[in-house]
Motif scaffolding. Structure first.
Motif: not given
Length: 188
Positions: A140-166
């Motif tokens: 528990l040797a950590y802090d969790k302050p809310a910091d907007p400068a540490a906030f990132a959004v990963l925007r994932l551009e979908v290139l391919a989808i592989d779906a398996v139905h069992l």
């Protein structure tokens, strides 16, 4: 015996079901797609996988989004190699979805409107000190302050989808950006 998932029999209906379940993952905290596994490749070449929370799914734009701390290892991974994969196992639907994507990392002003909608308790996930993955003296040797400068959004551009139905008879299909999202059946 009738297959309980008739949507798996057609390329278009299976594709629609994949996106429907991704969208459900954004809206419903109990949906299988809410917590996909995100895989990246570390700069040293080792694959890395971790569970994330799906925050947006836009089938028309072919985009998915997850939020992260800018200091997390996945950011370094994606800066070195922007390719990523998402994996979702939906036990109720007997559906495995694998998604290949190219990630963009958005921060600062580009995510200010998104940050404004993040609930206060969730904001504490961004800005952990020391940075995520840093060795610490005890659990528990950590802090969790809310910091907007540490906030990132990963925007994932979908290139391919592989779906398996069992089902009674397994079905597997793939859709790729480079073929104009024309689906094809694959041997499961």
């Amino acid at each position: 015996m009738r297959d309980p998932h008739p949507w798996a029999a057609g390329l278009e209906s299976l594709h629609d079901q994949v996106w429907l379940r991704l969208q459900r993952g954004v809206a419903d905290r109990h949906a299988a797609a809410r917590h996909p596994v995100l895989a990246t490749v570390a700069p040293g070449g080792m694959p890395q996988a971790r569970t994330v929370v799906l925050r947006a799914a836009d089938p028309e734009a072919r985009l998915l989004e997850v939020h992260t701390d800018i200091h997390s290892a996945k950011i370094a991974d994606l800066r070195a190699n922007p390719h990523a994969a998402l994996h979702v196992w939906d036990a109720g639907a007997h559906l495995q979805t694998r998604i290949e994507a190219r990630a963009s990392i958005l921060t600062g002003d580009a995510v200010a409107a998104i940050w404004a909608r993040v609930p206060d308790p969730s904001r504490q996930s961004y800005g952990t000190r020391p940075a995520p993955g840093t060795p610490i003296a005890d659990a528990l040797a950590y802090d969790k302050p809310a910091d907007p400068a540490a906030f990132a959004v990963l925007r994932l551009e979908v290139l391919a989808i592989d779906a398996v139905h069992l089902g009674q008879r397994h079905r597997r299909a793939r859709w790729r950006c480079e073929t104009g999202w024309r689906g094809e059946w694959l041997a499961p």
